[in-house]
Enzyme design. Structure first.
Site, PDB file in Angstrom:
ATOM      1  N   ASP A 151     -18.911  44.633 115.532  1.00  0.00           N
ATOM      2  CA  ASP A 151     -18.679  44.585 116.967  1.00  0.00           C
ATOM      3  C   ASP A 151     -18.199  43.206 117.415  1.00  0.00           C
ATOM      4  OD1 ASP A 151     -18.586  45.613 119.516  1.00  0.00           O
ATOM      5  OD2 ASP A 151     -20.628  46.380 119.490  1.00  0.00           O
ATOM      6  N   ASP A 154     -16.280  52.651 125.083  1.00  0.00           N
ATOM      7  CA  ASP A 154     -17.680  52.960 125.370  1.00  0.00           C
ATOM      8  C   ASP A 154     -17.805  54.104 126.365  1.00  0.00           C
ATOM      9  OD1 ASP A 154     -18.570  51.046 123.649  1.00  0.00           O
ATOM     10  OD2 ASP A 154     -19.087  49.571 125.185  1.00  0.00           O
TER      11      ASP A 154
END
Length: 721
Positions: free
Chosen positions: A463, A532
């Site tokens: 990430d 997301d």
């Protein structure tokens, strides 16, 4: 008399040599495309053609160009945007590039690389233009190397990967932009005289606002199956710039590469500055063919293990966030088993001791297992997962650091941070100075040790949750103009070292959602996290955007509880890409678990068509209140058809859908799949058999009878033997 004849013959010979020089051509070609350069008598390199491959090779001799210089240096006679600008060590801000030679090398039967060398006659500067032609895929990859042997450093302020020229009556640009949770929204507009720039200045998460991916249509807008265009994308995870400039003669100059913003790069004598690759395909058959060309190239050359299967997974994030212990995680393995997925992925919150990772304000950089949450370590979780026939994966954010961490306390000099300014936080974190070799070693050692000491780790989610701000590298000192570029080069260096040690470990590329998606990074990753935003309706548009340039097996598409649509709709949407789950399994009903388990089995049965087949976008959600797309395998024996009904008005009419990519002579049985338990298809086409010709000319009625918004159907088409 003899003397005059000799002089005349010499004149003819010299004239012939000059003419031969003038007509020298360099051809870069694929199966259907030619990119042709001409070397003038003054040794200037010009682009004389880019388009459909000429049937008669003799026609190439008729191509001449004395206006579209292939790679233009600033400071000379040109009045528009340059490909390169260099300030020499003596302060001269000009570059005059002339042809100095070429060479071609054949990597195999499919790939040929042509390298053209340009030199400045007054300064020891060399620019090499590289073109790799992927014959079968109709892809050209272009990049540039810049080097010099001046006594002192030179400063580069422009450094294009590619400069291409076009002559058309009109130009239409399809761009993809958005923001966090709204990634890859497609917009198309006509270019007008002047300059249009797509760019990023974010450092990392570089495509968060704008993507370095586009369609450029010539003469008129292209659709899926008609129109002349190129599809292009830049293989670079950092700041990028794509400029489109129409001059006073209606010619278009397109320049792509790293963004020169705040990046006046000091290049040392004898060093080589290599740009990232610009990857493009040309076609006269619309955006669909361009996409399929890029997908085939990507699976073969652009993505790690692009022709190998992927894992289905369950992520714990939605179930626990950072509030868990090892007993809770082991219990979640049962949920993964109920779904039937291959792997359990442990997300954020598993690390930190002095500062426990119980929220997002601490512990980034302290990659020790939290002994309170996981007293027996990662190895125990791997072992317990394996006992339940699951593989185990783990989340990392290696490039970032929390101000409240042991790493920050020990190495404050390892942070990107402006002197004499307050620290600037995003997501309660700072960025490590990857330009510093000690930081590179720290990240490499951390990831390598984690995987080596826990050999059962079968997946990593990498990430990156913030961009570069407050940007200053203590390591670079007076050469801060190198920072944005050298940061991303250092990232790629670390990834390259890890891949040499762990060549096939699946790793998902994630960056605050879909903020870092490009073929520079995907050389080292097997897939990426698009957004997301996992709302099923929103994901139709987000995944539609990404699938224009990236193959389905790279587009991680998870079923979650976000959104108000049915579980079936969200599952059908996830099947469009690389399906996974991030959901509280214990909150599902028995019927929902039964459906999901069967959905995973169904997906595994059709995934080879989705991952490795050809994509055909049939009805765009930007044009109608539905989205229809299909994948067909290379043999044209199997296809998977997705039909998503979006928000539409009462009694809205939806016409038949014409399929593509089938064999007109074969007959296909149509069956609706991924049905809810104990239900039968209500689709009138279910169970019927049609020829490929009928399906592509007459089509299917996928919206018959009483239809409802936010519903979906998946069909499998199988050719009869």
């Amino acid at each position: 008399m003899t003397k005059y004849i000799a002089c005349f013959l010499l004149f003819l010979a010299l004239g012939k040599d000059v003419n031969a020089q003038k007509e020298k051509q360099i051809v870069v070609e694929t199966k259907n495309t030619s990119l042709i350069f001409t070397v003038s008598s003054a040794q200037k390199l010009y682009q004389s053609y880019l388009g459909q491959k000429l049937i008669n090779p003799a026609d190439q001799d008729l191509l001449q160009s004395t206006r579209r210089e292939a790679y233009i240096g600033a400071g000379m006679g040109d009045l528009f945007e340059p490909a390169i600008r260099m300030v020499h060590s003596d302060g001269n801000p000009s570059l005059d590039l002339k042809y100095a030679g070429q060479k071609s090398s054949k990597e195999d039967d499919n790939v040929t690389t042509t390298s053209i060398t340009l030199k400045d006659p007054q300064y020891p500067v060399e620019v090499v233009l590289h073109f790799s032609a992927y014959y079968k895929e109709d892809i050209i990859k272009e990049w540039t190397e810049i080097k010099h042997n001046e006594k002192k450093p030179v400063t580069l302020t422009n450094y294009a990967s590619s400069m291409l020229h076009f002559d058309a009556s009109k130009y239409w640009l399809s761009q993809f932009d958005g923001d966090y949770m709204t990634e890859m929204r497609m917009k198309e507009s006509q270019l007008t005289p002047g300059i249009k720039i797509l760019d990023s200045k974010l450092g990392t998460r570089a495509q968060m606002y704008r993507s370095p991916c586009f369609f450029l249509s010539l003469n008129k807008p292209s659709d899926e199956s008609t129109g002349e265009l190129i599809a292009g994308t830049l293989a670079w995870s950092g700041n990028f710039q794509c400029s489109f400039e129409i001059d006073q003669q209606n010619s278009l100059r397109m320049i792509t590469g790293m963004n020169p913003y705040a990046s006046e790069y000091k290049l040392q004598p004898g060093k080589t500055f290599e740009t990232p690759a610009f990857i493009f395909t040309y076609t006269k058959n619309g955006k669909g063919e361009a996409t399929r060309n890029l997908h085939r190239w990507a699976r073969n050359y652009g993505v790690l293990d692009g022709n190998k299967p992927r894992l289905t997974l369950l992520n714990n994030w939605e179930a626990t966030h950072m509030d868990f212990n090892q007993d809770v995680l082991v219990e979640l393995f049962d949920g993964a088993n109920k779904l039937g997925v291959d792997l359990f992925l442990l997300d954020d919150g598993w690390f930190g001791n002095k500062y426990s990772r119980d929220a997002d304000k601490t512990a980034l950089g302290d990659w020790q297992v939290d002994k309170k949450k996981l007293p027996t370590g990662i190895g125990y979780l791997v072992s317990e997962a394996n006992k339940k026939h699951l593989q185990f994966g783990i989340w990392l954010e290696p490039e970032m650091v929390s101000p409240k961490s042991e790493l920050y306390e020990k190495h404050p000099e390892w942070i990107l941070k402006l002197p004499n300014r307050e620290e600037a936080y995003s997501r309660n974190q700072l960025v490590l100075d990857l330009v510093n070799p000690k930081v590179q070693d720290f990240i490499y050692d951390m990831v390598n040790d984690l995987v080596t000491k826990n050999p059962g780790i079968a997946f990593i989610k990498w990430d990156c949750n913030r961009m570069l701000t407050n940007t200053y590298s203590p390591f670079l000192k007076e050469n801060q103009g190198n920072l944005f570029i050298d940061y991303n080069r250092a990232l790629f260096d670390v990834l390259k070292r890890l891949r040499e040690k762990h060549p096939h470990l699946p790793i998902m590329l994630c960056a605050g959602g879909g903020g870092r998606v490009d073929y520079g990074g995907l050389r080292y990753f097997t897939e990426f996290w698009p957004s997301d935003n996992t709302d099923g309706l929103e994901r139709v548009f987000i995944q539609w955007g990404y699938l224009n340039f990236f193959p389905a097996l790279t587009v991680s598409s998870h079923v979650t509880s976000m959104g108000k649509q049915s579980l079936k709709f969200r599952t059908d949407v996830a099947m469009m890409g690389k399906m996974g789950y991030d959901i509280r399994v214990k909150n599902l009903t028995e019927q929902e678990i039964k459906f999901s388990n069967q959905a995973v089995k169904t997906y595994k049965g059709i995934s080879d068509v989705i991952w490795f087949g050809d994509l055909y976008r049939l009805i765009s959600p930007y044009e109608e209140n539905r989205a229809v797309l299909m994948y067909a395998d290379q043999s044209k024996n199997r296809a998977v058809l997705f039909n998503y009904l979006l928000n539409f008005r009462r009694k809205e009419f939806m016409g038949k859908v014409l399929l593509q990519g089938l064999d007109p002579m074969k007959r296909y049985k149509i069956q609706e799949i991924n049905l809810l338990p104990d239900t039968k298809s209500t689709q009138p086409e279910d169970g019927k058999i049609y020829s490929g010709d009928y399906l592509m000319r007459v089509g299917l009625n996928l919206s018959a009878g009483k239809i409802a918004p936010l519903t979906s159907a998946v069909f499998e088409l199988v050719a009869e033997k």
